[in-house]
Write a protein that holds these residues in place. Sequence first.
Motif, PDB file in Angstrom:
ATOM      1  N   LYS A  88       0.830  -1.197   0.000  1.00 44.71           N
ATOM      2  CA  LYS A  88       0.000   0.000   0.000  1.00 44.71           C
ATOM      3  C   LYS A  88       0.871   1.256   0.000  1.00 44.71           C
ATOM      4  CE  LYS A  88      -4.187   1.747   2.006  1.00 44.71           C
ATOM      5  NZ  LYS A  88      -4.215   2.679   3.120  1.00 44.71           N
ATOM      6  N   LEU A 116      -4.633  -2.212  -5.251  1.00 43.75           N
ATOM      7  CA  LEU A 116      -3.826  -3.297  -4.695  1.00 43.75           C
ATOM      8  C   LEU A 116      -4.378  -4.620  -5.187  1.00 43.75           C
ATOM      9  CD1 LEU A 116      -3.326  -2.112  -1.031  1.00 43.75           C
ATOM     10  CD2 LEU A 116      -1.640  -2.188  -2.851  1.00 43.75           C
ATOM     11  N   TYR A 144       1.244  -4.223  -7.246  1.00 42.29           N
ATOM     12  CA  TYR A 144       0.039  -3.397  -7.411  1.00 42.29           C
ATOM     13  C   TYR A 144      -0.393  -3.431  -8.863  1.00 42.29           C
ATOM     14  CZ  TYR A 144       3.447   0.098  -9.014  1.00 42.29           C
ATOM     15  OH  TYR A 144       4.467   0.733  -9.669  1.00 42.29           O
TER      16      TYR A 144
END
Lengths: 283, 512
Positions: free
Chosen positions: B309, B322, B478
Amino acid sequence: MSPVETSVSTQKRRHSLALTVGLLLVGINLAVALLTLFWTPYDPLNASGGRLEAPSLLHWLGTDRLGRDLLTQLMIGARTALLVGTGAVAIGAAIGVSLGVVAAFATRLADDVMAATLDILIAFPTLLLAMLVVAASDSASLWTAILALGLAISAIVARLTRILAKRVLRQDYIVASRTSGTSWAGVVFRHVLPNIWPTLSVNFALQFGLAVIAEASLSYLGLGAPPPNASWGRLLQEAQGTVYTAPIGAIAPGIALVALVIGMNLLADGLRDIADPTRGRSR
Amino acid sequence: MTGTIIGFGKISGQGLRVGALGAATLALALSSSTAAFADDAKFDPNASITIGSLYEPQNLDNTAGAGQGINEAFNGNVYEALFTLTDAGDVQPGLVAEQSVSDDGLTYTFKLRPGVTFHSGDPLTAADVKYSIERVTSEQSKSSRKKSLATIGAIETPDDQTVVVKLSARSISLPYNLSYVWIVNDAAKDLNASEDGTGPYRLDEWRRGSSLALTRNDKYWGTAPTNGEVVFQYFTDATALNNALLTGAVDIITSVQSPDSIAQFKDNPDFTVTAGQSTTKELLAFNDRVAPFDNVKVRKAIARAIDDKKLLTSIWGEYGTLIGSFVPPTDPWYVDLTAVDAYDVESAKALLKEAGFADGFSFKLDTPNYDPHPIVAQFIQSELAKVNIKVEINVITANEWYTKVYKAHDFQATLQEHVNHRDIVFYGNPDFYWGYNNPGVVDLIKASEAAANTDEQTAKLKEANTIIAEDAASNWLYLYPQIVVSSSAVAGYPVNGLNSQFFAFGIKKSEQ
């Protein structure tokens, strides 16, 4: 006071100013680089703030995308720049001066071959030669970059040394010295090197500046010192995408780079006037 | 701020396009001025839409190595296919009116939509379809999709409106795979520099190095486009492209590559920023064949030691998504697996201890030299240092990556972005560069292709997806956002850009 004297004294003052400013700029860089060996404002590898923070009292130049302090990165960059400049010039000088002196003594044929080879090498821009060496090596590292730049510089130094040494060797006192029993090695160390040294050192200072720019270019292309070694070139590259939102990330390493290179050039200018006081007047 | 929904799919009469444009899952719609531009707003039906892009095609033929730019400009706009991949990721019938599949799943019969003509005036026939598919599967074809059509054995054309495709093995993905097979006129010549498709636009003019202009096909069989002309304007530099939008030289930028260049558009009511979901995944790919990455515990520990994150925020600011595995939300077999091996430094340390690496270890990370990989590498280096893993960053060029990592498998770990849609199949190939070899997954992926229906396929791939996540086959950092920025005078464009498509037929420009 005659007009001629005025002009000479103005020039003298300008040149000593160049030397002073040059020494100051290079000196600041050197001091910062030495300081980073013992202390930096923050840990260079870990985040100490948020993403792209603006300059503040805590972070004088703000932070990068990973939240690392930019001033810290910039200070370590000064160390990298000086290391690369010094290392590259040292390698360039060691190889270049030896080759140049040998060429100056060599037979006509050998000399011609060496001169032609050097001319061909010099035809390639320093950066291109360095990129070739880095590409040929296994993986990019700070030392590969230094070696690559040193090799590129050595061609330039060798050509200059060869021309200067030949001029000295033609002097009558060399013949006299040889007749009185000085060995060729003695001639090189007692007569040739001391005579060509002033001109060479000016050239070294100029090459130092070029090496610093070339290293920044290599790092910008990702071919220089790999992360996490901070290099101004890499800082510029990383700041490229954020130039609208955090322009200081690109401006700060840019100014640092320009300051060191200008400093080295002014220093070279000043050195040249000390080495050859007649040149300024005859211009 | 009220979330204005962008996209005017519901105006379009055609089912398949509702999905494409209505994508109400838009993450952001920032400009409040677009509110005035609602369904019943006045738009100019003959407007000229200028689209700015960085991807100029090399030629006009997607079987001749033209690059992603040709898909952007031509898919769905100039050429249509038997099936259409909508912007939401669904496969819908395109030029096919009816289809039937034999019980063994090896024979597909397609009835073509009647009354369709090419831009040259020739009617669409089964022979054109056969020719078009064989163009992609032929030996000379440079299509990157060639391999996925390898099960096609024979194509028969019993009459002008019927195409029968015989397969050597079941292939549930056939309709999907046919969605990038352009249907071209079999009489067309020189498709490198001209076109003959059935789409809502025909090629007006191609100026190499600068622009590609499409003009409305007034004889189009389907719903007419909501604009008169579309011009793709090509740029080589992202900054120049941004400036072109700022000065009004272009109406839309198809994909913005840096969050920080969005800043200049974001708070400006003259522009609309939309963030869709791309299929581009940033990966820390291990070489699962070599120690210590052959150990599942080590891979899981690394996944837990990296705060994805924080990384995503560092690189993309507020954008991006994510992901817990290789499957993005636009793939039908998406499962939210972000909870598997979530960020937890203490458990990472414990796992390393169990694996026998209590004192850590060191490895070399081959890092492509272009953004964002070097900065991602530094982040990983700093995160893994906290669990005593030392990362040596080795910066390499894209070419070196291809020869050293992709071809020779000579690496320990690497960073790479994977752009493809529906590419979980890579984990079913033990010879792929990352060398993940789980027979269960190989079987599931193989069986999913032989599934009798899409539900069975989806169920199998969901299972495979969950296993690769539990195995931490790679570390999926990601999902890139797909950011489209436009002048607020235009709306109705696709936001996800799957497989580089950019359907232009629903774009509306308000009357000035």
